[in-house]
Design an enzyme around this catalytic site. Structure first.
Site, PDB file in Angstrom:
ATOM      1  N   GLU A   1      45.045  33.465  52.211  1.00 47.93           N
ATOM      2  CA  GLU A   1      45.831  34.485  51.504  1.00 47.93           C
ATOM      3  C   GLU A   1      46.706  35.278  52.460  1.00 47.93           C
ATOM      4  OE1 GLU A   1      43.899  36.601  48.302  1.00 47.93           O
ATOM      5  OE2 GLU A   1      44.878  38.483  48.821  1.00 47.93           O
TER       6      GLU A   1
ATOM      7  N   SER B   1      44.426  37.253  34.731  1.00 44.05           N
ATOM      8  CA  SER B   1      43.971  37.432  33.350  1.00 44.05           C
ATOM      9  C   SER B   1      45.005  38.232  32.571  1.00 44.05           C
ATOM     10  CB  SER B   1      42.623  38.158  33.304  1.00 44.05           C
ATOM     11  OG  SER B   1      41.575  37.278  33.633  1.00 44.05           O
TER      12      SER B   1
ATOM     13  N   SER C   1      32.223  33.100  43.552  1.00 45.48           N
ATOM     14  CA  SER C   1      32.426  34.131  44.569  1.00 45.48           C
ATOM     15  C   SER C   1      31.130  34.291  45.357  1.00 45.48           C
ATOM     16  CB  SER C   1      32.794  35.462  43.896  1.00 45.48           C
ATOM     17  OG  SER C   1      31.697  35.912  43.124  1.00 45.48           O
TER      18      SER C   1
ATOM     19  N   ILE D   1      41.388  32.869  36.709  1.00 45.53           N
ATOM     20  CA  ILE D   1      41.114  33.676  35.523  1.00 45.53           C
ATOM     21  C   ILE D   1      39.622  33.986  35.473  1.00 45.53           C
ATOM     22  CG2 ILE D   1      41.111  33.725  32.993  1.00 45.53           C
ATOM     23  CD1 ILE D   1      43.624  31.878  33.171  1.00 45.53           C
TER      24      ILE D   1
ATOM     25  N   HIS E   1      46.153  34.863  42.024  1.00 41.47           N
ATOM     26  CA  HIS E   1      44.879  35.531  41.712  1.00 41.47           C
ATOM     27  C   HIS E   1      45.121  36.619  40.674  1.00 41.47           C
ATOM     28  CE1 HIS E   1      41.982  34.309  45.046  1.00 41.47           C
ATOM     29  NE2 HIS E   1      43.051  33.554  45.228  1.00 41.47           N
TER      30      HIS E   1
ATOM     31  N   SER F   1      38.499  37.839  34.560  1.00 39.15           N
ATOM     32  CA  SER F   1      38.303  39.003  33.679  1.00 39.15           C
ATOM     33  C   SER F   1      38.371  38.639  32.194  1.00 39.15           C
ATOM     34  CB  SER F   1      39.332  40.089  33.991  1.00 39.15           C
ATOM     35  OG  SER F   1      39.115  40.618  35.275  1.00 39.15           O
TER      36      SER F   1
ATOM     37  N   HIS G   1      43.150  42.336  40.739  1.00 36.81           N
ATOM     38  CA  HIS G   1      41.871  41.930  40.163  1.00 36.81           C
ATOM     39  C   HIS G   1      41.395  42.930  39.114  1.00 36.81           C
ATOM     40  CE1 HIS G   1      41.546  39.774  44.190  1.00 36.81           C
ATOM     41  NE2 HIS G   1      41.539  38.813  43.294  1.00 36.81           N
TER      42      HIS G   1
ATOM     43  N   ASP H   1      35.426  31.292  46.094  1.00 36.79           N
ATOM     44  CA  ASP H   1      36.459  32.299  45.856  1.00 36.79           C
ATOM     45  C   ASP H   1      36.270  33.440  46.865  1.00 36.79           C
ATOM     46  OD1 ASP H   1      38.568  33.491  44.505  1.00 36.79           O
ATOM     47  OD2 ASP H   1      37.318  34.321  42.904  1.00 36.79           O
ATOM     48  N   HIS H   2      37.322  33.821  47.548  1.00 35.87           N
ATOM     49  CA  HIS H   2      37.284  34.937  48.511  1.00 35.87           C
ATOM     50  C   HIS H   2      36.164  34.838  49.548  1.00 35.87           C
ATOM     51  CE1 HIS H   2      40.529  37.268  46.782  1.00 35.87           C
ATOM     52  NE2 HIS H   2      40.053  36.957  45.590  1.00 35.87           N
TER      53      HIS H   2
HETATM   54 ZN    ZN Z   1      41.029  36.780  43.775  1.00 37.50          ZN
END
Ligand code: ZN
Length: 326
Positions: free
Chosen positions: A148, A231, A59, A272, A228, A274, A192, A96-97
Site C-alpha cells: 500500500e 463498501s 485480517s 468489501i 480498500h 462493512s 475503512h 488483509d493488512h
Molecule cells: Zn483495508
C-alpha cells in the site's frame, strides 16, 4: 520449507490469473472478509452461484478470533464445498493488512495464496524495504503480494488511522520497481468502516479522486490496483439495524456508480467488509426482535447468512462485474 503447507495443497489459486483477466475484462475481483462459518458459507456459495472468482480475506484480527489452524481447515473445507456444488471458480486466500514480515511468512507457510504487507504508515524507504522482503519470500512459493502507498482513514480491526493521506502518483513507479509487488492498494478517498465521509443527512459524499487513479495508471500501465474501504454502506441495512434497536449515526459509503467506474479502470480487486457486517447485524437484530422466544442460533444466523449471500451475488452482478467471469 519444513512442514509448510502450500496453497496449492488446499485447492486454492493465487491472484495472478484473476487480475490478468479482470484487467482485460474491465471488472474487479471481489475480496470479502470472513471470520466465521456463516460468512464463509455465504461468500463461497454466493460466488459459486454467480460464477465469480473470489478472494477470501482474513485480517490478523480475524486470525486471532477464529484461530489460525481452524481457519486453514475452514478454507480447505470451503474449497471442497464449492467443488461439491459443481463449481470451478478460482478461490484465493489472502491476508488483509499484514503488519509484519513474520505474520506474512506465517500465513504463506500455512497455505495463504496472497498476502498484503501494509507498511504505508512508515516512511517510503522503510515501506519499500519490508514489502520487498515479503515479496522475496512469497514469490519463491508462487504467492502474490499486495502493498500500500498512501494511508486510508478509519478503523479496520486492529488498524486505525485518524487522517488519510492520498497516494502520491510520483512515488508509485519507483515503489513497484524496487519491491516487485504484484498489486498496489492506493488511497483515493475511500476509508475503512461505516463512516467513510463526514456528510449531513441527505448530503452526497464527495467523489473519489479519480484524477489520482488516472495518474497512477499512466505511470504504471496495466498494473493491478486495489481499492480498500469500498463498501457502499447500504441504507437498507443501516435502517434495519436502527429500526430494531441499533444505534448507528450518520453513516456514509462509496456510491455504486463510483465503484462501477473504478472497476473499469486498473482497479482489479475491491475490498468489501462493512456491507457484509451491516447486513448480518441488521438481519440478526430483526430475527431476534421478531421471535423473542427463539434461542436457536440457526434461526438468526441462518437468515443472516442468506442475506449476506444475496448481497454478494448482487455486488458481483451489479457493482463489480465479476459474475460470470470465473
Ligand atoms: Zn483495508
Amino acid at each position: 520449507m519444513g512442514d509448510a503447507t502450500s496453497f496449492k495443497d488446499l485447492g486454492l489459486a493465487n491472484t495472478r490469473e484473476m487480475f490478468r483477466k479482470a484487467m482485460e475484462g474491465g471488472y474487479a475481483v471481489p475480496a470479502y472478509n470472513f471470520n466465521n462459518l456463516e460468512q464463509l458459507q455465504a461468500i463461497l456459495t454466493g460466488c459459486a452461484e454467480s460464477n465469480s472468482p473470489v478472494i477470501l480475506q482474513v485480517s490478523s484480527g480475524a486470525r486471532k478470533y477464529a484461530n489460525q489452524t481452524l481457519l486453514r481447515f475452514m478454507a480447505m473445507g470451503g474449497v471442497q464445498l464449492v467443488r461439491d456444488l459443481g463449481s470451478n471458480i478460482p478461490i484465493a486466500l489472502h491476508l488483509d493488512h499484514g503488519d509484519s514480515f513474520e505474520l506474512a511468512k506465517d500465513c504463506i507457510d500455512s497455505g495463504f495464496s496472497s498476502v498484503m504487507i501494509d507498511k504505508s504508515s512508515l516512511p517510503f524507504e522503510e515501506n519499500i524495504e519490508i514489502s520487498k522482503q515479503v515479496v522475496e519470500y512469497a514469490h519463491a512459493r508462487d504467492v502474490m503480494v499486495e502493498a500500500e502507498l498512501g494511508v486510508l482513514a478509519g478503523i479496520e480491526d486492529d488498524v486505525q488511522h485518524e487522517v488519510s493521506h492520498y497516494t502520491k502518483p510520483e512515488e508509485v513507479e519507483e515503489f513497484v520497481a524496487k519491491t516487485n509487488v504484484d498489486s498496489l492498494a492506493i488511497s483515493i478517498g475511500t476509508s475503512h468502516g461505516a463512516y467513510k465521509f463526514k456528510v449531513k443527512p441527505g448530503e452526497e459524499p464527495p467523489p473519489l479522486r479519480f484524477d489520482i487513479l488516472e495518474e497512477v495508471e499512466r505511470t504504471i500501465p496495466g498494473f493491478p490496483i486495489v481499492l480498500h474501504g469500498a463498501s457502499s454502506v447500504m441504507p437498507e441495512f443501516v435502517n434495519m439495524i436502527n429500526e430494531y434497536g441499533g444505534k448507528l449515526g450518520d453513516t456514509a459509503g462509496v456510491s455504486e456508480e463510483q465503484l462501477r467506474r473504478a472497476t473499469k479502470s486498473a482497479v482489479c480487486k475491491v475490498n468489501i467488509d462493512s456491507d457484509g457486517r451491516l447486513a448480518m447485524t441488521g438481519v440478526i437484530r430483526k430475527a431476534l426482535a421478531e421471535k423473542p422466544d427463539n434461542f436457536d442460533p440457526r434461526k438468526y444466523l441462518g437468515p443472516a447468512r442468506e442475506a449476506l449471500k444475496q448481497l454478494i451475488i448482487y455486488k458481483n452482478e451489479k457493482v463489480l462485474g465479476s459474475a460470470g467471469k470465473a
